[in-house]
Design a protein around this motif. Sequence first.
Motif, PDB file in Angstrom:
ATOM      1  N   LYS A  92       0.831  -1.193   0.000  1.00 54.13           N
ATOM      2  CA  LYS A  92       0.000   0.000   0.000  1.00 54.13           C
ATOM      3  C   LYS A  92       0.879   1.261   0.000  1.00 54.13           C
ATOM      4  N   ASP A  93       1.889   1.226   0.882  1.00 54.94           N
ATOM      5  CA  ASP A  93       2.816   2.359   0.976  1.00 54.94           C
ATOM      6  C   ASP A  93       3.473   2.620  -0.366  1.00 54.94           C
ATOM      7  N   ALA A  94       3.953   1.518  -0.948  1.00 55.80           N
ATOM      8  CA  ALA A  94       4.669   1.650  -2.223  1.00 55.80           C
ATOM      9  C   ALA A  94       3.759   2.250  -3.281  1.00 55.80           C
ATOM     10  N   LEU A  95       2.538   1.798  -3.243  1.00 56.83           N
ATOM     11  CA  LEU A  95       1.579   2.269  -4.236  1.00 56.83           C
ATOM     12  C   LEU A  95       1.341   3.773  -4.079  1.00 56.83           C
ATOM     13  N   THR A  96       1.139   4.180  -2.838  1.00 52.89           N
ATOM     14  CA  THR A  96       0.866   5.619  -2.618  1.00 52.89           C
ATOM     15  C   THR A  96       2.089   6.440  -2.986  1.00 52.89           C
ATOM     16  N   THR A  97       3.240   5.888  -2.604  1.00 48.25           N
ATOM     17  CA  THR A  97       4.469   6.629  -2.937  1.00 48.25           C
ATOM     18  C   THR A  97       4.589   6.773  -4.442  1.00 48.25           C
ATOM     19  N   ALA A  98       4.367   5.692  -5.135  1.00 48.38           N
ATOM     20  CA  ALA A  98       4.480   5.723  -6.591  1.00 48.38           C
ATOM     21  C   ALA A  98       3.495   6.731  -7.181  1.00 48.38           C
ATOM     22  N   ASN A  99       2.296   6.669  -6.641  1.00 49.34           N
ATOM     23  CA  ASN A  99       1.262   7.580  -7.122  1.00 49.34           C
ATOM     24  C   ASN A  99       1.675   9.039  -6.913  1.00 49.34           C
ATOM     25  N   LYS A 100       2.240   9.246  -5.711  1.00 51.86           N
ATOM     26  CA  LYS A 100       2.657  10.606  -5.366  1.00 51.86           C
ATOM     27  C   LYS A 100       3.724  11.080  -6.345  1.00 51.86           C
ATOM     28  N   ILE A 101       4.679  10.163  -6.553  1.00 49.09           N
ATOM     29  CA  ILE A 101       5.778  10.528  -7.445  1.00 49.09           C
ATOM     30  C   ILE A 101       5.229  10.831  -8.839  1.00 49.09           C
ATOM     31  N   LYS A 102       4.329   9.991  -9.268  1.00 47.14           N
ATOM     32  CA  LYS A 102       3.750  10.168 -10.593  1.00 47.14           C
ATOM     33  C   LYS A 102       3.036  11.518 -10.677  1.00 47.14           C
ATOM     34  N   GLU A 103       2.285  11.792  -9.638  1.00 49.29           N
ATOM     35  CA  GLU A 103       1.521  13.040  -9.609  1.00 49.29           C
ATOM     36  C   GLU A 103       2.465  14.241  -9.668  1.00 49.29           C
ATOM     37  N   GLU A 104       3.502  14.135  -8.827  1.00 46.54           N
ATOM     38  CA  GLU A 104       4.471  15.245  -8.768  1.00 46.54           C
ATOM     39  C   GLU A 104       5.112  15.452 -10.130  1.00 46.54           C
ATOM     40  N   ALA A 105       5.496  14.289 -10.704  1.00 48.71           N
ATOM     41  CA  ALA A 105       6.162  14.370 -12.003  1.00 48.71           C
ATOM     42  C   ALA A 105       5.251  15.032 -13.028  1.00 48.71           C
ATOM     43  N   ARG A 106       3.984  14.644 -12.966  1.00 45.39           N
ATOM     44  CA  ARG A 106       3.041  15.199 -13.926  1.00 45.39           C
ATOM     45  C   ARG A 106       2.903  16.717 -13.741  1.00 45.39           C
ATOM     46  N   GLU A 107       2.798  17.079 -12.463  1.00 43.27           N
ATOM     47  CA  GLU A 107       2.662  18.506 -12.152  1.00 43.27           C
ATOM     48  C   GLU A 107       3.844  19.298 -12.668  1.00 43.27           C
ATOM     49  N   GLU A 108       5.022  18.696 -12.361  1.00 45.27           N
ATOM     50  CA  GLU A 108       6.278  19.355 -12.775  1.00 45.27           C
ATOM     51  C   GLU A 108       6.289  19.550 -14.290  1.00 45.27           C
ATOM     52  N   THR A 109       5.943  18.465 -14.958  1.00 45.22           N
ATOM     53  CA  THR A 109       5.974  18.498 -16.420  1.00 45.22           C
ATOM     54  C   THR A 109       5.025  19.567 -16.953  1.00 45.22           C
ATOM     55  N   SER A 110       3.844  19.556 -16.408  1.00 49.14           N
ATOM     56  CA  SER A 110       2.873  20.515 -16.935  1.00 49.14           C
ATOM     57  C   SER A 110       3.326  21.941 -16.670  1.00 49.14           C
ATOM     58  N   LYS A 111       3.949  22.088 -15.479  1.00 45.36           N
ATOM     59  CA  LYS A 111       4.453  23.439 -15.145  1.00 45.36           C
ATOM     60  C   LYS A 111       5.482  23.860 -16.175  1.00 45.36           C
ATOM     61  N   ILE A 112       6.433  22.955 -16.382  1.00 48.23           N
ATOM     62  CA  ILE A 112       7.527  23.279 -17.302  1.00 48.23           C
ATOM     63  C   ILE A 112       6.974  23.562 -18.693  1.00 48.23           C
ATOM     64  N   SER A 113       6.100  22.713 -19.125  1.00 47.12           N
ATOM     65  CA  SER A 113       5.604  22.878 -20.502  1.00 47.12           C
ATOM     66  C   SER A 113       4.819  24.193 -20.660  1.00 47.12           C
ATOM     67  N   SER A 114       4.028  24.481 -19.598  1.00 47.19           N
ATOM     68  CA  SER A 114       3.263  25.738 -19.729  1.00 47.19           C
ATOM     69  C   SER A 114       4.209  26.944 -19.764  1.00 47.19           C
ATOM     70  N   LYS A 115       5.283  26.802 -18.950  1.00 47.43           N
ATOM     71  CA  LYS A 115       6.250  27.914 -18.946  1.00 47.43           C
ATOM     72  C   LYS A 115       6.897  28.073 -20.329  1.00 47.43           C
ATOM     73  N   MET A 116       7.229  26.865 -20.858  1.00 45.10           N
ATOM     74  CA  MET A 116       7.870  26.883 -22.165  1.00 45.10           C
ATOM     75  C   MET A 116       6.932  27.491 -23.209  1.00 45.10           C
ATOM     76  N   ILE A 117       5.689  27.138 -23.116  1.00 41.73           N
ATOM     77  CA  ILE A 117       4.716  27.681 -24.068  1.00 41.73           C
ATOM     78  C   ILE A 117       4.642  29.196 -23.931  1.00 41.73           C
ATOM     79  N   GLU A 118       4.592  29.591 -22.628  1.00 46.37           N
ATOM     80  CA  GLU A 118       4.520  31.045 -22.389  1.00 46.37           C
ATOM     81  C   GLU A 118       5.723  31.768 -22.969  1.00 46.37           C
ATOM     82  N   ASP A 119       6.888  31.185 -22.686  1.00 49.03           N
ATOM     83  CA  ASP A 119       8.134  31.773 -23.192  1.00 49.03           C
ATOM     84  C   ASP A 119       8.080  31.891 -24.699  1.00 49.03           C
ATOM     85  N   ALA A 120       7.632  30.737 -25.276  1.00 52.92           N
ATOM     86  CA  ALA A 120       7.579  30.714 -26.737  1.00 52.92           C
ATOM     87  C   ALA A 120       6.643  31.788 -27.252  1.00 52.92           C
TER      88      ALA A 120
END
Lengths: 356, 164
Positions: free
Chosen positions: B81-109
């Motif tokens: 259960k722990d592993a699953l939540t951790t993985a989920n968290k990591i995935k979520e964070e990664a997704r957030e990070e990615t979207s942040k970066i991409s939106s920034k890049m779009i804005e910059d562009a």
Amino acid sequence: MTEKPRLNKFKLLIVSLLTFVLLLANTANIFASDPVSDPEADQEEFNPSETIVHHVLDDHIWHFFDGHYGTLYLPVIVYSSEKGFDFFSSKNFYDDHHNMVEYKGYSLEHGLHIVGDGHGEHAEGGFLLDLSITKNVATLLINALILFLVFRAVANGYKKNHGKAPKGIQAVFEPLVIYLRDDVIKPNIGKGYEKYLPYLLTLFFFILFGNIIGLLPGAANMTGNIAVTLVLALFTFIITNVKGNKGYWGHILSPPGVPMALKPLIVLVEVIGIFTKPISLTVRLFVAITAGHIVMLSLISLAFIFGSIAVGAASSLIVLFINLIEILVAGIQAYVFTMFSALYIGMATAEHDEHH
Amino acid sequence: MELLTPGSGLIIWQAIIFLALILLLKKFAWGPIISSLKEREVGIEESLAAAEQAKSEMASLKSDNEKLLKEARLERDVMLKDALTTANKIKEEAREETSKISSKMIEDAKATIENEKKAALADIKTQVSLLSLDIAEKLLRKQLGNEKEQKALVDEFVKDLNLN
């Protein structure tokens, strides 16, 4: 594997046949005519009661069958106050024609008792003790020998098969010994029953073996003799009264819960009760065994009374049946004597906690 | 009657033989038999008790095992259960990070594009103005090359002025 059961069946068949033949031989033997009577005896009127009583009584000779070697003359041991001990063969009481004669001043009266004073005259008040090895004494010795050999073999079985399942003769008698110990002696005596095991086990097997030996052809009616049963009962009587504790004597001499006025009467009854116990033991065994012998002899007598072979055949069949019942009685009487002995001993040695 | 009178000799013999038999059998038969039976019974009882004990030990061992197994299973479940939540968290964070970066890049562009556009427009404006000036100059030079035309222009201006 299939050989073994067949062999056992074969064995069983042989044993049954032998038993049958022995039982028939027994009935035939009983009426083999008396060696005491002379050759003309056959012409005499047949007296069933005399013959029957003669057969169930003790004797100084052991008659197996007619003829020169059919009779065993047992040793006579006699003590008289005048002559002291004397020892000779009972053959001396019979001449060549089986007529009774006197010997050394003694004579066999009715073929049984030694009378006389040692001088050929009847002396009044002369003390005489007949310690002869009679037919019954010889049977006693044989019985004791068989018992000793059988149970020593059983005991050796425990040494040989130590830690293993019982085998052979050991396996035959072990259930009986355990049954007697656990279901007859232990419940009747209770605590401390181990002390009485040797006596009661000997008693049981002595009576059982004696009863069965008594049924064999030509054997003596040993356990159907009142002297033998009396001694057995006396052993129980002595043990009961020597080992009797305070509670036992208290119950006899001062029965609790009995009004003062009735006490002498009750005490009298209780004291008589001490003696009725061994008497009942004596008479029960004596009567049960002797009666069986008398019934068989009477049935066979029918053949001689009617002088008919057909009656003989019919009564032989009935006697055969009664003989089988007598084997049952042999066991039952041994059990009953042992059970009552254990009961009396148990009553005398019980810890009296309960108050009536 | 003889049948009922015990013979004294037989009584003595029976007493002696029976007593001897009791003693002999006691020593050679009943003693060993009874003690062997007792020994065997005690042995059987002891082995039965031992078997019972072994059985109960086995049972307790089994229940211990089961307890351990249960605990292990529970632990495994928790870990999963722990592993699953951790993985989920990591995935979520990664997704957030990615979207942040991409939106920034779009804005910059977007910003860059805007800037470029502005720059290009300004450049075009300058070029157009320069071209217009050149054209105007050339036109002017061509039209005002003679007196008449100059005069016509002035007239026209003047006419325009008058109209106003």
